[in-house]
Scaffold this motif. Sequence first.
Motif, PDB file in Angstrom:
ATOM      1  N   GLN A  31     -28.848   1.883  28.639  1.00  0.00           N
ATOM      2  CA  GLN A  31     -28.053   2.161  27.447  1.00  0.00           C
ATOM      3  C   GLN A  31     -28.962   2.636  26.336  1.00  0.00           C
ATOM      4  OE1 GLN A  31     -25.839  -1.427  26.633  1.00  0.00           O
ATOM      5  NE2 GLN A  31     -24.031  -0.530  27.542  1.00  0.00           N
ATOM      6  N   GLY A  32     -28.445   3.533  25.523  1.00  0.00           N
ATOM      7  CA  GLY A  32     -29.214   4.028  24.395  1.00  0.00           C
ATOM      8  C   GLY A  32     -30.479   4.729  24.853  1.00  0.00           C
ATOM      9  N   SER A  33     -31.504   4.646  24.041  1.00  0.00           N
ATOM     10  CA  SER A  33     -32.752   5.349  24.318  1.00  0.00           C
ATOM     11  C   SER A  33     -33.628   4.642  25.354  1.00  0.00           C
ATOM     12  CB  SER A  33     -33.534   5.547  23.021  1.00  0.00           C
ATOM     13  OG  SER A  33     -33.856   4.291  22.457  1.00  0.00           O
ATOM     14  N   ALA A  34     -33.143   3.560  25.949  1.00  0.00           N
ATOM     15  CA  ALA A  34     -33.927   2.844  26.958  1.00  0.00           C
ATOM     16  C   ALA A  34     -34.286   3.747  28.133  1.00  0.00           C
ATOM     17  CB  ALA A  34     -33.172   1.609  27.454  1.00  0.00           C
ATOM     18  N   CYS A  35     -33.417   4.705  28.461  1.00  0.00           N
ATOM     19  CA  CYS A  35     -33.702   5.619  29.569  1.00  0.00           C
ATOM     20  C   CYS A  35     -34.909   6.499  29.244  1.00  0.00           C
ATOM     21  CB  CYS A  35     -32.491   6.481  29.888  1.00  0.00           C
ATOM     22  SG  CYS A  35     -31.908   7.472  28.488  1.00  0.00           S
ATOM     23  N   LEU A  36     -35.022   6.932  27.997  1.00  0.00           N
ATOM     24  CA  LEU A  36     -36.158   7.763  27.598  1.00  0.00           C
ATOM     25  C   LEU A  36     -37.455   6.976  27.643  1.00  0.00           C
ATOM     26  CD1 LEU A  36     -34.576   9.645  24.561  1.00  0.00           C
ATOM     27  CD2 LEU A  36     -34.777  10.426  26.931  1.00  0.00           C
ATOM     28  N   GLU A  37     -37.400   5.733  27.216  1.00  0.00           N
ATOM     29  CA  GLU A  37     -38.567   4.865  27.268  1.00  0.00           C
ATOM     30  C   GLU A  37     -39.003   4.618  28.709  1.00  0.00           C
ATOM     31  OE1 GLU A  37     -37.386   1.379  25.092  1.00  0.00           O
ATOM     32  OE2 GLU A  37     -36.795   2.591  23.365  1.00  0.00           O
ATOM     33  N   ALA A  38     -38.025   4.411  29.581  1.00  0.00           N
ATOM     34  CA  ALA A  38     -38.315   4.087  30.986  1.00  0.00           C
ATOM     35  C   ALA A  38     -38.872   5.277  31.756  1.00  0.00           C
ATOM     36  CB  ALA A  38     -37.053   3.579  31.675  1.00  0.00           C
ATOM     37  N   THR A  39     -38.528   6.497  31.357  1.00  0.00           N
ATOM     38  CA  THR A  39     -38.956   7.677  32.104  1.00  0.00           C
ATOM     39  C   THR A  39     -40.108   8.441  31.449  1.00  0.00           C
ATOM     40  OG1 THR A  39     -37.267   9.038  31.019  1.00  0.00           O
ATOM     41  CG2 THR A  39     -36.677   8.014  33.137  1.00  0.00           C
ATOM     42  N   LYS A  40     -40.583   7.982  30.324  1.00  0.00           N
ATOM     43  CA  LYS A  40     -41.621   8.696  29.580  1.00  0.00           C
ATOM     44  C   LYS A  40     -42.861   8.974  30.435  1.00  0.00           C
ATOM     45  CE  LYS A  40     -44.158   8.590  25.253  1.00  0.00           C
ATOM     46  NZ  LYS A  40     -44.355   7.866  23.987  1.00  0.00           N
ATOM     47  N   ALA A  41     -43.379   7.969  31.105  1.00  0.00           N
ATOM     48  CA  ALA A  41     -44.577   8.149  31.929  1.00  0.00           C
ATOM     49  C   ALA A  41     -44.313   9.102  33.094  1.00  0.00           C
ATOM     50  CB  ALA A  41     -45.072   6.803  32.443  1.00  0.00           C
ATOM     51  N   LEU A  42     -43.136   9.017  33.688  1.00  0.00           N
ATOM     52  CA  LEU A  42     -42.798   9.927  34.788  1.00  0.00           C
ATOM     53  C   LEU A  42     -42.763  11.373  34.300  1.00  0.00           C
ATOM     54  CD1 LEU A  42     -39.936   7.898  36.497  1.00  0.00           C
ATOM     55  CD2 LEU A  42     -42.202   8.375  37.439  1.00  0.00           C
ATOM     56  N   GLU A  43     -42.183  11.594  33.152  1.00  0.00           N
ATOM     57  CA  GLU A  43     -42.106  12.945  32.601  1.00  0.00           C
ATOM     58  C   GLU A  43     -43.499  13.510  32.352  1.00  0.00           C
ATOM     59  OE1 GLU A  43     -39.589  13.025  29.158  1.00  0.00           O
ATOM     60  OE2 GLU A  43     -37.851  12.328  30.274  1.00  0.00           O
ATOM     61  N   GLN A  44     -44.407  12.688  31.872  1.00  0.00           N
ATOM     62  CA  GLN A  44     -45.770  13.150  31.618  1.00  0.00           C
ATOM     63  C   GLN A  44     -46.464  13.552  32.919  1.00  0.00           C
ATOM     64  OE1 GLN A  44     -47.415   9.856  29.453  1.00  0.00           O
ATOM     65  NE2 GLN A  44     -46.629  10.571  27.495  1.00  0.00           N
ATOM     66  N   VAL A  45     -46.224  12.811  33.979  1.00  0.00           N
ATOM     67  CA  VAL A  45     -46.867  13.091  35.263  1.00  0.00           C
ATOM     68  C   VAL A  45     -46.234  14.312  35.941  1.00  0.00           C
ATOM     69  CG1 VAL A  45     -47.216  12.184  37.598  1.00  0.00           C
ATOM     70  CG2 VAL A  45     -47.563  10.709  35.633  1.00  0.00           C
ATOM     71  N   LEU A  46     -44.911  14.451  35.816  1.00  0.00           N
ATOM     72  CA  LEU A  46     -44.211  15.517  36.530  1.00  0.00           C
ATOM     73  C   LEU A  46     -44.339  16.887  35.860  1.00  0.00           C
ATOM     74  CD1 LEU A  46     -41.000  13.583  37.590  1.00  0.00           C
ATOM     75  CD2 LEU A  46     -42.936  14.242  39.023  1.00  0.00           C
ATOM     76  N   GLY A  47     -44.686  16.927  34.601  1.00  0.00           N
ATOM     77  CA  GLY A  47     -44.904  18.224  33.959  1.00  0.00           C
ATOM     78  C   GLY A  47     -43.904  18.541  32.863  1.00  0.00           C
ATOM     79  N   ARG A  48     -43.885  19.807  32.486  1.00  0.00           N
ATOM     80  CA  ARG A  48     -43.099  20.286  31.357  1.00  0.00           C
ATOM     81  C   ARG A  48     -41.596  20.123  31.602  1.00  0.00           C
ATOM     82  NH1 ARG A  48     -41.476  25.819  29.897  1.00  0.00           N
ATOM     83  NH2 ARG A  48     -42.260  26.377  31.941  1.00  0.00           N
ATOM     84  N   LYS A  49     -40.899  19.660  30.566  1.00  0.00           N
ATOM     85  CA  LYS A  49     -39.454  19.472  30.636  1.00  0.00           C
ATOM     86  C   LYS A  49     -38.773  20.800  30.325  1.00  0.00           C
ATOM     87  CE  LYS A  49     -37.962  15.930  28.443  1.00  0.00           C
ATOM     88  NZ  LYS A  49     -37.471  14.987  27.445  1.00  0.00           N
ATOM     89  N   LEU A  50     -37.897  21.246  31.211  1.00  0.00           N
ATOM     90  CA  LEU A  50     -37.166  22.485  30.984  1.00  0.00           C
ATOM     91  C   LEU A  50     -35.799  22.227  30.362  1.00  0.00           C
ATOM     92  CD1 LEU A  50     -37.945  24.364  34.324  1.00  0.00           C
ATOM     93  CD2 LEU A  50     -39.048  24.650  32.104  1.00  0.00           C
ATOM     94  N   VAL A  51     -35.119  21.187  30.836  1.00  0.00           N
ATOM     95  CA  VAL A  51     -33.764  20.873  30.382  1.00  0.00           C
ATOM     96  C   VAL A  51     -33.627  19.363  30.287  1.00  0.00           C
ATOM     97  CG1 VAL A  51     -31.306  21.019  30.961  1.00  0.00           C
ATOM     98  CG2 VAL A  51     -32.806  22.915  31.522  1.00  0.00           C
ATOM     99  N   GLU A  52     -32.911  18.906  29.273  1.00  0.00           N
ATOM    100  CA  GLU A  52     -32.591  17.482  29.160  1.00  0.00           C
ATOM    101  C   GLU A  52     -31.092  17.357  28.930  1.00  0.00           C
ATOM    102  OE1 GLU A  52     -33.597  14.892  25.601  1.00  0.00           O
ATOM    103  OE2 GLU A  52     -34.949  14.123  27.148  1.00  0.00           O
ATOM    104  N   THR A  53     -30.435  16.598  29.788  1.00  0.00           N
ATOM    105  CA  THR A  53     -29.005  16.354  29.661  1.00  0.00           C
ATOM    106  C   THR A  53     -28.810  14.859  29.463  1.00  0.00           C
ATOM    107  OG1 THR A  53     -28.566  18.193  31.157  1.00  0.00           O
ATOM    108  CG2 THR A  53     -26.759  16.635  30.764  1.00  0.00           C
ATOM    109  N   LEU A  54     -28.253  14.484  28.337  1.00  0.00           N
ATOM    110  CA  LEU A  54     -28.031  13.071  28.040  1.00  0.00           C
ATOM    111  C   LEU A  54     -26.625  12.670  28.483  1.00  0.00           C
ATOM    112  CD1 LEU A  54     -29.609  13.053  24.476  1.00  0.00           C
ATOM    113  CD2 LEU A  54     -30.691  12.393  26.628  1.00  0.00           C
ATOM    114  N   THR A  55     -26.541  11.514  29.134  1.00  0.00           N
ATOM    115  CA  THR A  55     -25.255  11.017  29.624  1.00  0.00           C
ATOM    116  C   THR A  55     -24.565  10.206  28.530  1.00  0.00           C
ATOM    117  OG1 THR A  55     -26.168   8.950  30.439  1.00  0.00           O
ATOM    118  CG2 THR A  55     -26.231  10.837  31.955  1.00  0.00           C
TER     119      THR A  55
END
Length: 68
Positions: free
Chosen positions: A23-47
Amino acid sequence: MPRQIEILITPTGETQIVTRGFQGSACLEATKALEQVLGRKLVETLTPDFYQVRAEDTHIMERPDMSR
């Protein structure tokens, strides 16, 4: 619903991170490290869950008594 993070990899090597149960921004906090490892973000879709308020995000402030 338990919290889940799913990483999808396409045949062309593009990745997608899908979160569930956050819920809320917890998803962004939980995936931050994964995003850094996987590379540049092209699209972000918030549920709709992103727009749910977490208890930790709620701050109640007491107004000072102005009648004195």
